[in-house]
Every structure is written in C-alpha cells, then in structure tokens.
Design a protein around this motif. Structure first.
Motif, PDB file in Angstrom:
ATOM      1  N   LEU A  59       0.927  -1.190  -0.106  1.00 36.00           N
ATOM      2  CA  LEU A  59       0.011  -0.197  -0.014  1.00 36.00           C
ATOM      3  C   LEU A  59       0.885   1.181   0.195  1.00 36.00           C
ATOM      4  O   LEU A  59       0.452   2.243  -0.474  1.00 36.00           O
ATOM      5  N   ASN A  60       1.903   1.130   0.699  1.00 36.89           N
ATOM      6  CA  ASN A  60       2.888   2.351   0.576  1.00 36.89           C
ATOM      7  C   ASN A  60       4.114   1.614   1.067  1.00 36.89           C
ATOM      8  O   ASN A  60       4.588   0.497   0.878  1.00 36.89           O
ATOM      9  N   SER A  61       5.473   2.329   1.230  1.00 36.63           N
ATOM     10  CA  SER A  61       6.524   2.035   1.332  1.00 36.63           C
ATOM     11  C   SER A  61       7.020   1.163   2.513  1.00 36.63           C
ATOM     12  O   SER A  61       7.910   0.282   2.471  1.00 36.63           O
ATOM     13  N   ASP A  62       5.977   1.057   3.496  1.00 37.98           N
ATOM     14  CA  ASP A  62       6.140   0.136   4.785  1.00 37.98           C
ATOM     15  C   ASP A  62       5.006  -0.853   4.795  1.00 37.98           C
ATOM     16  O   ASP A  62       5.611  -2.025   5.146  1.00 37.98           O
ATOM     17  N   TYR A  63       3.955  -0.777   4.375  1.00 38.99           N
ATOM     18  CA  TYR A  63       2.823  -1.585   4.428  1.00 38.99           C
ATOM     19  C   TYR A  63       2.534  -2.658   3.510  1.00 38.99           C
ATOM     20  O   TYR A  63       2.343  -2.189   2.154  1.00 38.99           O
ATOM     21  N   GLY A  64       3.002  -3.903   3.622  1.00 35.90           N
ATOM     22  CA  GLY A  64       2.609  -4.664   2.325  1.00 35.90           C
ATOM     23  C   GLY A  64       2.376  -6.311   2.898  1.00 35.90           C
ATOM     24  O   GLY A  64       2.349  -6.539   4.059  1.00 35.90           O
ATOM     25  N   PHE A  65       1.756  -6.906   1.942  1.00 38.13           N
ATOM     26  CA  PHE A  65       1.085  -8.483   2.169  1.00 38.13           C
ATOM     27  C   PHE A  65       1.863  -9.174   1.123  1.00 38.13           C
ATOM     28  O   PHE A  65       1.986  -8.676  -0.148  1.00 38.13           O
ATOM     29  N   VAL A  66       2.108 -10.541   1.323  1.00 37.56           N
ATOM     30  CA  VAL A  66       2.343 -11.529   0.554  1.00 37.56           C
ATOM     31  C   VAL A  66       1.455 -12.857   0.823  1.00 37.56           C
ATOM     32  O   VAL A  66       1.321 -13.177   1.955  1.00 37.56           O
ATOM     33  N   GLY A  67       0.836 -13.322  -0.102  1.00 43.71           N
ATOM     34  CA  GLY A  67       0.012 -14.339   0.140  1.00 43.71           C
ATOM     35  C   GLY A  67       0.324 -15.777  -0.622  1.00 43.71           C
ATOM     36  O   GLY A  67       0.995 -15.698  -1.597  1.00 43.71           O
ATOM     37  N   SER A  68       0.264 -16.821  -0.154  1.00 45.41           N
ATOM     38  CA  SER A  68       0.458 -18.163  -0.498  1.00 45.41           C
ATOM     39  C   SER A  68      -0.764 -18.742  -0.685  1.00 45.41           C
ATOM     40  O   SER A  68      -1.837 -18.629  -0.660  1.00 45.41           O
ATOM     41  N   GLY A  69      -0.588 -20.188  -1.125  1.00 42.58           N
ATOM     42  CA  GLY A  69      -1.434 -21.087  -1.057  1.00 42.58           C
ATOM     43  C   GLY A  69      -2.146 -21.530   0.284  1.00 42.58           C
ATOM     44  O   GLY A  69      -3.498 -22.275   0.405  1.00 42.58           O
ATOM     45  N   THR A  70      -1.535 -21.351   1.284  1.00 36.28           N
ATOM     46  CA  THR A  70      -1.792 -21.600   2.606  1.00 36.28           C
ATOM     47  C   THR A  70      -1.791 -20.363   3.749  1.00 36.28           C
ATOM     48  O   THR A  70      -2.500 -20.771   4.579  1.00 36.28           O
ATOM     49  N   SER A  71      -1.330 -19.351   3.329  1.00 38.04           N
ATOM     50  CA  SER A  71      -1.137 -18.425   4.662  1.00 38.04           C
ATOM     51  C   SER A  71      -0.819 -17.041   3.828  1.00 38.04           C
ATOM     52  O   SER A  71      -0.668 -16.936   2.829  1.00 38.04           O
ATOM     53  N   LEU A  72      -1.067 -15.984   4.893  1.00 39.72           N
ATOM     54  CA  LEU A  72      -0.857 -14.542   4.434  1.00 39.72           C
ATOM     55  C   LEU A  72       0.249 -13.970   5.396  1.00 39.72           C
ATOM     56  O   LEU A  72       0.196 -14.281   6.526  1.00 39.72           O
ATOM     57  N   PHE A  73       1.259 -13.328   5.073  1.00 44.21           N
ATOM     58  CA  PHE A  73       2.224 -12.657   5.705  1.00 44.21           C
ATOM     59  C   PHE A  73       1.936 -11.112   5.457  1.00 44.21           C
ATOM     60  O   PHE A  73       1.781 -10.528   4.661  1.00 44.21           O
ATOM     61  N   LYS A  74       2.597 -10.273   6.496  1.00 44.45           N
ATOM     62  CA  LYS A  74       2.315  -8.828   6.391  1.00 44.45           C
ATOM     63  C   LYS A  74       3.589  -8.290   7.237  1.00 44.45           C
ATOM     64  O   LYS A  74       4.430  -8.643   7.960  1.00 44.45           O
ATOM     65  N   THR A  75       4.089  -7.110   6.237  1.00 43.99           N
ATOM     66  CA  THR A  75       5.067  -6.271   6.900  1.00 43.99           C
ATOM     67  C   THR A  75       4.633  -4.760   6.999  1.00 43.99           C
ATOM     68  O   THR A  75       3.666  -4.417   6.355  1.00 43.99           O
ATOM     69  N   THR A  76       5.099  -4.288   8.248  1.00 46.78           N
ATOM     70  CA  THR A  76       4.848  -2.845   8.627  1.00 46.78           C
ATOM     71  C   THR A  76       5.961  -1.907   8.458  1.00 46.78           C
ATOM     72  O   THR A  76       5.916  -0.823   8.710  1.00 46.78           O
ATOM     73  N   ASN A  77       6.924  -2.556   8.192  1.00 42.76           N
ATOM     74  CA  ASN A  77       8.497  -1.939   8.227  1.00 42.76           C
ATOM     75  C   ASN A  77       9.021  -1.803   6.814  1.00 42.76           C
ATOM     76  O   ASN A  77      10.300  -2.153   6.658  1.00 42.76           O
ATOM     77  N   GLY A  78       8.642  -1.997   5.640  1.00 44.65           N
ATOM     78  CA  GLY A  78       9.106  -2.394   4.380  1.00 44.65           C
ATOM     79  C   GLY A  78       9.782  -3.482   4.104  1.00 44.65           C
ATOM     80  O   GLY A  78      10.975  -3.354   3.519  1.00 44.65           O
ATOM     81  N   GLY A  79       9.533  -4.627   4.743  1.00 44.48           N
ATOM     82  CA  GLY A  79       9.849  -5.861   4.499  1.00 44.48           C
ATOM     83  C   GLY A  79      11.045  -6.230   5.385  1.00 44.48           C
ATOM     84  O   GLY A  79      11.666  -7.156   5.339  1.00 44.48           O
ATOM     85  N   VAL A  80      11.504  -5.488   6.332  1.00 41.47           N
ATOM     86  CA  VAL A  80      12.590  -5.745   7.331  1.00 41.47           C
ATOM     87  C   VAL A  80      12.036  -7.051   8.253  1.00 41.47           C
ATOM     88  O   VAL A  80      12.795  -7.977   8.461  1.00 41.47           O
ATOM     89  N   ASN A  81      10.666  -6.907   8.485  1.00 41.42           N
ATOM     90  CA  ASN A  81      10.131  -8.253   9.296  1.00 41.42           C
ATOM     91  C   ASN A  81       8.959  -8.626   8.606  1.00 41.42           C
ATOM     92  O   ASN A  81       8.085  -7.696   7.961  1.00 41.42           O
ATOM     93  N   TRP A  82       8.751  -9.977   8.180  1.00 46.13           N
ATOM     94  CA  TRP A  82       7.429 -10.439   7.623  1.00 46.13           C
ATOM     95  C   TRP A  82       6.742 -11.322   8.941  1.00 46.13           C
ATOM     96  O   TRP A  82       7.512 -12.324   9.273  1.00 46.13           O
ATOM     97  N   LEU A  83       5.654 -11.142   9.145  1.00 43.53           N
ATOM     98  CA  LEU A  83       4.925 -11.709  10.404  1.00 43.53           C
ATOM     99  C   LEU A  83       3.535 -12.705   9.787  1.00 43.53           C
ATOM    100  O   LEU A  83       2.770 -11.820   8.900  1.00 43.53           O
TER     101      LEU A  83
END
Length: 232
Positions: A59-83
């Motif tokens: 959505l912006n330089s910090d906030y993003g999602f990546v999705g797979s066939g089984t789960s969803l990961f989110k970052t709020t710091n530009g990909g430094v951490n994915w939870l």
C-alpha cells in the motif's frame, strides 16, 4: 535464484520492487527485493512453511502483504520483518481496498473435482470470513475497482461480481468455458479477462456481457492482464 520459481511482482516506484515465489528445492515461500530497478535482487524473506507465494502487494513503502496457497504474511516496516497473519484456504490471489479490507480468492482440486473459495477480512487479516464456496471452479484472479465493486474469475470461464465488498456475489455470463487466469477492470464499465488457449474477453457494461477478442493455441496460456490506462 537459479532454483527459484516466481509468481508475483510488484514495484513501488521506478527503483524499488519485489518478486515472490518459492524455492524449487524445498518448496518454501521466498521474497526478493530490488532497489536498483531490477538490476540486482537480494533475498528478503524465506518462509519456514511448505508453500508457494503467489502475490505480493504494498500500500505504501512500509505496509505490504504476500500471500500463498496456505497463509498470509504482512510487513509494516518495508520488508524488514514479515509476520504471519493467518492461515488461509488455498488462497491464490488477493486485492486490497486498504490495509484492513482485503478479499482473497482461490481453491483447490482433488481428483476431478474443483472447489473455489472467496474469503474476506475487514481487520487486516486477523479475522477471515468465507464469503462464497463454489463447486467445480477454482478462483484464479480477483480485481476490485473501488471499495465496493469487484470481480473474480476462474476455471471453466467463471466470472463473479460483487457490489458490496463481497457480502453478495452474482455470476456473470462470460461466454467462454476455458479457464480464465486474470481479470482487470479499467473503470466501473470496462474490463478484460484472459486465459488458456489465448482467450481474451472484454466487457464494456460492468461485466454483464463479454465479447471474445482473440483465441487460439498460438498464444498458449495467458496468465495475467494489466492496463496502464484506457488505451494501453
């Protein structure tokens, strides 16, 4: 990257971009990032789960999602951490209205029977609600024009529309019976969908009717469609 396969790409600007997919050796989801317009790519994240990442979006330089066939990961710091946010039911594609409101689409095939699913969240993936289950069709692509109106497409020429952010869905008549892998609307009226055997169909009345624009084995399998503007 030699043993990697990639399914999704997203560029935040002319220099910073992301690709996602999976490692072909251990089938773990992977994310690569570039900051020099794709000249070089560095591994940004590897999932510890057996999964394939299909789509990545910011959505912006910090906030993003990546999705797979089984789960969803989110970052709020530009990909430094994915939870990990949540485990999904075979999600293949997703579209974000904003950081909280997301529609996921996908499904799975067992033997000769396919099952499609559409899932919705209104709190950034913390809680997921199944909006629709479909027999004989895996949903392969989703596209929202605004906060209410969106489309999904999938196997056997299936196109389904919502006008209230997924609370209700209506099946549209695409006029084709081949798998549709991608759907993309330019505005509320004009949209395209593309699929196998080079099929491209177009609607100019909000998906109510679709015209076949091209088909043929020469083009083989079309997997994605995107328009920069109403002409290009």
């Amino acid at each position: 990257m030699d043993n990697s396969k990639f399914n999704g790409i997203y560029f935040q600007n002319t220099s910073t971009g992301w690709i996602c997919g999976y490692n072909n050796n251990n089938v773990h989801g992977i994310i690569y990032k570039t900051t020099d317009s794709g000249v070089t790519w560095k591994l940004n994240f590897t999932s510890t789960y057996d999964e394939r990442f299909y789509k990545i979006f910011f959505l912006n330089s910090d906030y993003g999602f990546v999705g797979s066939g089984t789960s969803l990961f989110k970052t709020t710091n530009g990909g430094v951490n994915w939870l990990i946010v949540n485990f999904l039911s075979r999600s293949i594609d997703f579209d974000m209205v904003d950081s909280l409101n997301i529609i996921f689409a996908g499904g799975y095939t067992i033997g000769s029977t396919s099952h499609g699913t559409i899932i919705k969240t209104t709190n950034g993936g913390i809680n997921l609600t199944t909006q629709l289950n479909i027999l004989d069709t895996v949903i392969l692509s989703v596209d929202f024009i605004n906060s209410n109106t969106g489309f999904v497409c999938g196997q056997r020429g299936k196109i389904i529309k919502t006008s209230n952010f997924g609370s209700n869905w209506t099946t549209m008549q695409s006029g084709v019976y081949t798998n549709l892998n991608s759907i993309n609307f330019l505005n509320l009226t004009t949209g395209f969908s593309a699929g196998i055997s080079g099929v491209i169909i177009k609607s100019i009345n909000s998906g109510n009717e679709w015209d076949l624009k091209t088909k043929g084995t020469l083009f083989r399998n079309l997997t994605s469609s995107y328009f920069l503007n109403e002409l290009t």
